[in-house]
Design an enzyme around this catalytic site. Sequence first.
Site, PDB file in Angstrom:
ATOM      1  N   SER A  55       0.802  -1.216   0.000  1.00 58.32           N
ATOM      2  CA  SER A  55       0.000   0.000   0.000  1.00 58.32           C
ATOM      3  C   SER A  55       0.841   1.274   0.000  1.00 58.32           C
ATOM      4  CB  SER A  55      -0.952   0.011   1.205  1.00 58.32           C
ATOM      5  OG  SER A  55      -0.239  -0.073   2.416  1.00 58.32           O
ATOM      6  N   THR A  91      -2.108   3.890   3.919  1.00 57.71           N
ATOM      7  CA  THR A  91      -1.237   5.046   3.965  1.00 57.71           C
ATOM      8  C   THR A  91      -0.250   4.954   5.109  1.00 57.71           C
ATOM      9  OG1 THR A  91      -3.097   6.373   3.170  1.00 57.71           O
ATOM     10  CG2 THR A  91      -1.268   7.572   4.170  1.00 57.71           C
ATOM     11  N   THR A 116       1.634   7.009  -0.044  1.00 57.09           N
ATOM     12  CA  THR A 116       0.781   5.869  -0.350  1.00 57.09           C
ATOM     13  C   THR A 116       0.847   5.521  -1.832  1.00 57.09           C
ATOM     14  OG1 THR A 116      -1.485   5.007  -0.143  1.00 57.09           O
ATOM     15  CG2 THR A 116      -1.251   7.280  -0.849  1.00 57.09           C
ATOM     16  N   ARG A 152      -6.827   8.256 -10.334  1.00 55.69           N
ATOM     17  CA  ARG A 152      -7.450   8.528  -9.039  1.00 55.69           C
ATOM     18  C   ARG A 152      -6.408   9.036  -8.050  1.00 55.69           C
ATOM     19  NH1 ARG A 152      -6.700   6.591  -3.455  1.00 55.69           N
ATOM     20  NH2 ARG A 152      -8.669   7.053  -2.372  1.00 55.69           N
ATOM     21  N   THR A 192      -5.884   8.045   7.560  1.00 55.92           N
ATOM     22  CA  THR A 192      -5.738   6.751   6.929  1.00 55.92           C
ATOM     23  C   THR A 192      -7.122   6.236   6.573  1.00 55.92           C
ATOM     24  OG1 THR A 192      -4.732   4.552   7.183  1.00 55.92           O
ATOM     25  CG2 THR A 192      -5.817   5.458   9.106  1.00 55.92           C
ATOM     26  N   GLY A 193      -7.205   5.364   5.598  1.00 48.81           N
ATOM     27  CA  GLY A 193      -8.501   4.815   5.206  1.00 48.81           C
ATOM     28  C   GLY A 193      -8.953   5.314   3.848  1.00 48.81           C
TER      29      GLY A 193
END
Length: 327
Positions: free
Chosen positions: A70, A185, A203, A213, A236-237
């Site tokens: 990631s 991230t 990230t 994106r 994060t997320g």
Amino acid sequence: MTSILAASTLALPLRARATNGGGSAKVISTWDFGVAANQAAWTVLSRGGSVLDAVEAGARVPEADLANHSVGKGGYPDRDGIVTLDASIMDGDGRCGAVAALEHIAHPISVARRVMEQTPHVLLVGDGALQFALEQGFDKDNLLTPEAEKAWREWLKTAKYAPVINRENLDYRKSLPGGKDNHDTLGLLALDASGKLAGACTTSGMAWKLHGRVGDSPIVGAGLYVDNDVGAATSTGVGEEVIRNAGSFLVVELMRQGRAPQQACEEAVRRIVKKHPDGAKKLQVGFLALSRHGEVGAYAIQKGFSYAVCDAQKRDRLLESRSVYST
């Protein structure tokens, strides 16, 4: 399902204090891979290096880890099989730089710092970011590793996009089969002994995303925000939800209004949940914050968001944040 109030009572202790002025340095970062990032940042601080050097050094560690899918070169590609990287860096005086949708460069955090220091801009994207990186002497690299390509080709059999919540958590990953969709991230915040702050966020974004994106990580005020007068925050997320709420800026502004880092993180998460009362149960967003006094806060929608803390008193702690939902 445990209520918000009940869930908040089950969490591990989060807050650690440091004296201001001639106080204690501290480094915090998201997820279990933040432990190694913290160690690199701490090494810089312990040798008298700048807090900005520290966060850059820390972010470069997961960027170079080919087992990390990631962040950095080991990251999973988009649905076209192309690895694109995002990163931002910021210091407490408001200087900042970022890159988004950057291809062929293994360390986007270092390119982001060059944007901050060598241009009048904040954010460079796509081909322009790559052109700038090459002009600055960065080496061009093939970011698609054999392992990531294999996972992408497996994904193409169904081409179904279904991110797995908390796959970045080490214990959770151990319980999952390989090849699951993954996004997240490395957000890293540091405070030096003189009270100066800096942060970094890097990230490879959502695996199998649409080409082009961009999430919250390179957006100053969304994935990262730092202010020497108050503190710093990172996220994060699912980046789209963080962008919609200017999440990290919100956390810092809530701290400016007098809330502790923990309270600020909780309020920012709850605003997202309020806008998605049903969908939030399948959504993960977390915030991590550090005040100028060394106080730490962390909060997430879902259980399982881990973060790492490193300081002179208790080195290398990996903790789990409080959350809205406990199961």
